[in-house]
Design a protein around this motif. Structure first.
Motif, PDB file in Angstrom:
ATOM      1  N   PHE A  93       0.876  -1.324  -0.116  1.00 55.91           N
ATOM      2  CA  PHE A  93       0.002  -0.068   0.045  1.00 55.91           C
ATOM      3  C   PHE A  93       0.662   1.188   0.120  1.00 55.91           C
ATOM      4  N   SER A  94       2.038   1.118  -0.818  1.00 53.09           N
ATOM      5  CA  SER A  94       2.963   2.404  -0.568  1.00 53.09           C
ATOM      6  C   SER A  94       3.466   2.453  -1.951  1.00 53.09           C
ATOM      7  N   ASP A  95       3.818   3.652  -2.492  1.00 54.20           N
ATOM      8  CA  ASP A  95       4.319   3.619  -3.960  1.00 54.20           C
ATOM      9  C   ASP A  95       6.063   4.072  -3.605  1.00 54.20           C
ATOM     10  N   LEU A  96       6.524   3.871  -2.234  1.00 53.89           N
ATOM     11  CA  LEU A  96       7.744   4.246  -2.197  1.00 53.89           C
ATOM     12  C   LEU A  96       8.730   2.995  -2.072  1.00 53.89           C
ATOM     13  N   TYR A  97       9.723   3.099  -3.091  1.00 54.10           N
ATOM     14  CA  TYR A  97      10.814   1.870  -3.495  1.00 54.10           C
ATOM     15  C   TYR A  97      12.018   2.354  -2.983  1.00 54.10           C
ATOM     16  N   LYS A 140      12.260   6.438  -3.666  1.00 56.19           N
ATOM     17  CA  LYS A 140      11.579   7.193  -4.722  1.00 56.19           C
ATOM     18  C   LYS A 140      10.251   6.559  -4.983  1.00 56.19           C
ATOM     19  N   SER A 141       9.323   7.343  -5.334  1.00 57.66           N
ATOM     20  CA  SER A 141       8.073   6.828  -5.760  1.00 57.66           C
ATOM     21  C   SER A 141       8.206   5.958  -7.063  1.00 57.66           C
ATOM     22  N   VAL A 142       7.569   4.673  -7.155  1.00 58.55           N
ATOM     23  CA  VAL A 142       7.615   4.124  -8.343  1.00 58.55           C
ATOM     24  C   VAL A 142       6.814   4.725  -9.499  1.00 58.55           C
ATOM     25  N   THR A 143       6.038   5.987  -9.335  1.00 56.63           N
ATOM     26  CA  THR A 143       5.339   6.618 -10.218  1.00 56.63           C
ATOM     27  C   THR A 143       6.293   7.178 -11.139  1.00 56.63           C
TER      28      THR A 143
END
Length: 180
Positions: A118-122, A144-147
């Motif tokens: 539930f996170s976008d932070l890799y 960093k965000s995967v976005t």
């Protein structure tokens, strides 16, 4: 001619379901392995071989336990030992390497990653395989965000991701600056 180039570009594109957390992490981890090995680091598969051996032993024990009169609690110490070895040595590691050929360092890398559910932070970490070695580099990481690396269609923009990972490898390999 332009159409053929566009077709081959989409065939080689790494596409993933953006809603599937595991496939996102797997895609990024596979790309990290590619990048690190392309920089001259050779994968050290000893830990994978140990894990395969322990898995085989566990399967044999499980088969034996299935048909043996003794129930599960009797063999739990061995199973707990195998889990602890895997947890303490591997942690979140995706790649163990040897030092690059011709390098002055005598230690390889341990590359690990995290992508919480539930996170976008890799988060990507690079540490020395032997942190007590005199040639061990300072551990480095980025989050960093995967976005930033995927299009809205789920295609990995490899150039951006490679640039970030290579910058992290360069940070690890950089000589520490001495204070005056």
């Amino acid at each position: 001619m332009q159409e053929k180039k566009a077709e081959t570009g989409t065939k080689n594109a790494k596409k993933v379901n953006l809603l599937d957390h595991n496939s996102l992490k797997h895609m990024l981890d596979e790309s990290v392995s590619e990048i690190v090995t392309s920089r001259g680091y050779v994968e050290d598969v000893r830990m994978s071989n140990v894990r395969l051996f322990l898995g085989t032993v566990i399967i044999v024990i499980a088969l034996f336990a299935q048909f043996y009169k003794k129930k599960f609690p009797g063999n739990r110490d061995f199973l707990i030992g195998c889990i602890l070895i895997s947890y303490t040595k591997e942690k979140n590691a995706i790649l163990f390497t040897y030092p690059p050929a011709g390098s002055v360092t005598s230690t390889g890398l341990v590359v690990s990653s995290k992508l919480p559910r539930f996170s976008d932070l890799y988060t990507l970490n690079i540490v020395s395989a032997d942190p007590k070695s005199i040639s061990a580099g300072k551990p480095v990481e980025f989050t960093k965000s995967v976005t930033q690396w995927f299009t809205k269609d789920g295609v990995l923009v490899e150039g951006l991701f490679w640039k970030d990972v290579e910058a992290l490898i360069d940070d690890y390999a950089a000589e520490p600056k001495k204070k005056k």
